[in-house]
Design an enzyme around this catalytic site. Structure first.
Site, PDB file in Angstrom:
ATOM      1  N   SER A   1      10.012  45.052  68.351  1.00 52.57           N
ATOM      2  CA  SER A   1      11.301  44.951  67.701  1.00 52.57           C
ATOM      3  C   SER A   1      12.012  46.304  67.690  1.00 52.57           C
ATOM      4  O   SER A   1      12.257  46.892  68.728  1.00 52.57           O
ATOM      5  CB  SER A   1      11.138  44.362  66.295  1.00 52.57           C
ATOM      6  OG  SER A   1      12.363  43.897  65.778  1.00 52.57           O
TER       7      SER A   1
ATOM      8  N   ASP B   1      11.406  37.817  68.192  1.00 52.69           N
ATOM      9  CA  ASP B   1      10.970  39.133  67.725  1.00 52.69           C
ATOM     10  C   ASP B   1       9.452  39.335  67.827  1.00 52.69           C
ATOM     11  O   ASP B   1       8.667  38.492  67.404  1.00 52.69           O
ATOM     12  CB  ASP B   1      11.405  39.286  66.266  1.00 52.69           C
ATOM     13  CG  ASP B   1      11.351  40.714  65.785  1.00 52.69           C
ATOM     14  OD1 ASP B   1      10.235  41.234  65.600  1.00 52.69           O
ATOM     15  OD2 ASP B   1      12.419  41.320  65.602  1.00 52.69           O
TER      16      ASP B   1
END
Length: 323
Positions: A63, A178
């Site tokens: 991320s 993510d």
């Protein structure tokens, strides 16, 4: 864990002596966690590592850790740091391209990637001067995916696809979101690196102090690309920011679905990060409390970058035996 106590002592003794013939002792793999705006701490941590003579040979990030790590692997971290330090909260709002949730996220997530491509340039990961792996999550197969080939920002875009916030990325038969969903602290991709030490920066540490927030953005100034009022867009963005970027007042009893979803993911990442750290036991682990900043407080970049430098510099000086 790559090193022995003797190898760590070698690093310390070399630092105290001001030189080291075995330069490999400072050749490291760097692991950068997810964590939203808190991931700006990674910038300062990288700067401190280099200031203390460490050579970053490989980076694995999830991320925000993938975004910062990828830009550093591209050799443009200073450019990005200067840009992000200047961001205001309204600048952050303007970087969000509303997608109305039709494809799985409130925001498309493409505008910020295009801005970053223009800012630092894109390049295939295989051609970067530093080895790099971005971690994403394939929600169809329920497994993490290591992205270490192809365009850098395509990999970063998949790694930052926060569920419900940014649209997921379709790649072949995979639906990528993510990386922090399954692996917020991706040590595993570095285990086969030809490096001596593994250094991990985890910004999902346990809370230590009350978070300090700044004022909310003025949603009324947000307009669509065509310039019309676009009240529906403003309402969506205003609701999102009002709930997830509080201004310091006591929390309301009811929270929106955005706030609940992000709070749940944030809490999940804290637990998974602790498990990953205990299983893989990196040689150096810098942990920053999760309540250092809210998930989208990018306007606090200068403060967070400086905190990362301060914390990592202190960690390294303690390792080397001096203050």
């Amino acid at each position: 864990m790559k090193s022995s106590t003797a190898q760590l002592n070698c690093v310390a003794s070399c630092a105290n002596a001001g030189h080291c013939s075995a330069t490999v002792s400072r050749r490291i793999s760097l692991v950068l966690s997810s964590g939203g705006a808190r991931g700006l701490v990674h910038i300062g941590a990288i700067q401190a590592l280099e200031a203390n003579g460490y050579e970053i040979a490989s980076i694995a990030g999830s991320s925000m850790g993938a975004l910062v790590g990828g830009i550093h692997a591209r050799g443009k971290l200073d450019v990005y740091a200067q840009w992000v330090r200047a961001l205001t909260r309204n600048d952050v709002v303007r970087l969000l391209d509303v997608g109305w949730g039709r494809s799985g996220g409130l925001f498309k997530g493409e505008r910020i990637i295009e801005v970053l491509r223009e800012l630092v340039g894109d390049e295939d990961i295989e051609d970067l001067p530093i080895g790099f792996t971005a971690v994403a999550t394939d929600i169809k197969r329920k497994q993490e995916v290591w992205l270490n080939k192809g365009p850098l920002f395509s990999a970063v875009r998949a790694s930052i696809a926060i569920p419900m916030v940014f649209e997921p990325v379709r790649r072949g038969g995979a639906l990528l979101v993510d990386g922090g969903v399954l692996n917020p602290l991706p040590v595993a991709p570095t285990l086969t690196d030809d490096t001596t030490l593994t250094v991990a920066v985890d910004v999902n540490g346990l809370d230590q102090r009350p978070v300090v927030s700044r004022s909310r953005p003025e949603a009324a100034i947000v307009k669509s690309d065509e310039g019309e009022a676009a009240s529906g867009i403003k309402h969506a963005i205003a609701e999102f920011f009002d709930e997830w970027m509080p201004s310091g007042e006591p929390a309301e009893p009811e929270q929106s679905m955005f706030a609940i979803a992000l709070e749940a993911m944030d809490s999940m990442q804290v637990t998974i990060s602790r498990l990953k750290a205990s299983v893989y036991n990196p040689d150096i682990l810098l942990q920053v409390p999760r309540n250092t900043a809210h998930f989208f407080e990018y306007e606090r970049a200068s403060e967070l970058i400086d905190l990362g430098f301060e914390r990592m510099d202190k960690e390294l000086k303690e390792l080397h035996g001096y203050r």
